[in-house]
Scaffold this motif. Sequence first.
Motif, PDB file in Angstrom:
ATOM      1  N   GLU A 162      24.214  46.795 -59.538  1.00  0.00           N
ATOM      2  CA  GLU A 162      24.391  46.030 -60.770  1.00  0.00           C
ATOM      3  C   GLU A 162      24.312  46.947 -61.984  1.00  0.00           C
ATOM      4  N   THR A 163      23.397  47.896 -61.938  1.00  0.00           N
ATOM      5  CA  THR A 163      23.219  48.827 -63.049  1.00  0.00           C
ATOM      6  C   THR A 163      24.417  49.747 -63.196  1.00  0.00           C
ATOM      7  N   ILE A 164      24.891  50.285 -62.092  1.00  0.00           N
ATOM      8  CA  ILE A 164      26.050  51.187 -62.131  1.00  0.00           C
ATOM      9  C   ILE A 164      27.280  50.454 -62.658  1.00  0.00           C
ATOM     10  N   GLU A 165      27.448  49.221 -62.255  1.00  0.00           N
ATOM     11  CA  GLU A 165      28.575  48.421 -62.750  1.00  0.00           C
ATOM     12  C   GLU A 165      28.463  48.203 -64.257  1.00  0.00           C
ATOM     13  N   VAL A 182      18.672  58.520 -67.119  1.00  0.00           N
ATOM     14  CA  VAL A 182      17.448  57.708 -67.178  1.00  0.00           C
ATOM     15  C   VAL A 182      17.297  56.891 -65.901  1.00  0.00           C
ATOM     16  N   TRP A 183      18.394  56.313 -65.457  1.00  0.00           N
ATOM     17  CA  TRP A 183      18.361  55.484 -64.245  1.00  0.00           C
ATOM     18  C   TRP A 183      18.026  56.334 -63.014  1.00  0.00           C
ATOM     19  N   ASP A 184      18.643  57.511 -62.911  1.00  0.00           N
ATOM     20  CA  ASP A 184      18.358  58.393 -61.771  1.00  0.00           C
ATOM     21  C   ASP A 184      16.888  58.808 -61.757  1.00  0.00           C
ATOM     22  N   ALA A 185      16.339  59.074 -62.937  1.00  0.00           N
ATOM     23  CA  ALA A 185      14.928  59.462 -63.021  1.00  0.00           C
ATOM     24  C   ALA A 185      14.029  58.313 -62.578  1.00  0.00           C
ATOM     25  N   ALA A 186      14.417  57.088 -62.910  1.00  0.00           N
ATOM     26  CA  ALA A 186      13.634  55.917 -62.495  1.00  0.00           C
ATOM     27  C   ALA A 186      13.669  55.757 -60.977  1.00  0.00           C
ATOM     28  N   ILE A 271      22.581  44.794 -68.337  1.00  0.00           N
ATOM     29  CA  ILE A 271      23.267  43.608 -67.801  1.00  0.00           C
ATOM     30  C   ILE A 271      23.374  42.485 -68.836  1.00  0.00           C
ATOM     31  N   THR A 272      22.556  42.578 -69.896  1.00  0.00           N
ATOM     32  CA  THR A 272      22.647  41.585 -70.977  1.00  0.00           C
ATOM     33  C   THR A 272      23.342  42.154 -72.219  1.00  0.00           C
TER      34      THR A 272
END
Length: 290
Positions: A162-165, A182-186, A271-272
Amino acid sequence: MTDSHQDGRAGIDATLVRRLIEQQFPQWADLPVTPVKVDGWDNRTYRLGTDLTARLPTASAYVAAVDKEHTWLPVLAPLLPVEIPTAVAKGAPGFGYPHPWAIRRWISGETASSDTVGDLDEFARSIADFILALQSVDATGGPLAGEHSFYRGASLQHYHDETIEALAVLKGRIDADLAGEVWDAALASVWDRPPVWFHGDIASGNLLVQDGRLSAVIDFGTSGVGDPACDLVIAYTFFSGTSRAAFREAVAQDSAMWARARGWALWKALITSDLPVVQTVLDDYVAQKH
């Protein structure tokens, strides 16, 4: 009486609530039923007189919270620094409404906002105190994070696709490369300690204020035991400047926890399409790197 909140969600309106009360809890049948001014999406809430509320899930996805809260709210309440909802009774399906539902004590207070909070730095420390107190409650036998908590407290990997999309959709409107970092670090950070209690939705709408101070935390529908990083998201959605710094210092979590917290905040903001929060998260990531 007309029900200004009647919107078709699960066919819930004041008439249905009155009929359920009359059938299942006749001792409260004479109490007036009125929709609350500020309502959520997961549940519809109605006041019963002045001291009680009826809280009805709007869909099957939110039903698990009824038993979970009824079981665990009484366990948590004595151990937390501010008031939380009091479970009074559980209702059953009826009159075409298919779900269990809850009766709770009414909690007075105003929803937290920049207008209702007196001192944001103090408020930030109060939220941190609540989070730490919640984390310190014995988690033995508690509801492990999963579907019932909408995977709050579990791995962010659940929301990876969902995040990648969303990153692809917003490319050009945000720094998608930095957001991806940031997402990869999470995702690279993993909670490897015993599970602890988390609320799952510490947001302004679930924080009540009296005389400018935190007085109650409500809506434990996404609560459970697991990784509490999701409870730090308010750092990016409500606090800023000195209040964010006060929160960060008082809640005293390590850099790995903050990496996952940024992931939770980033996912929801993406997503929002909440671009200001996305930017806040990115700025915090850069600042903390340096």
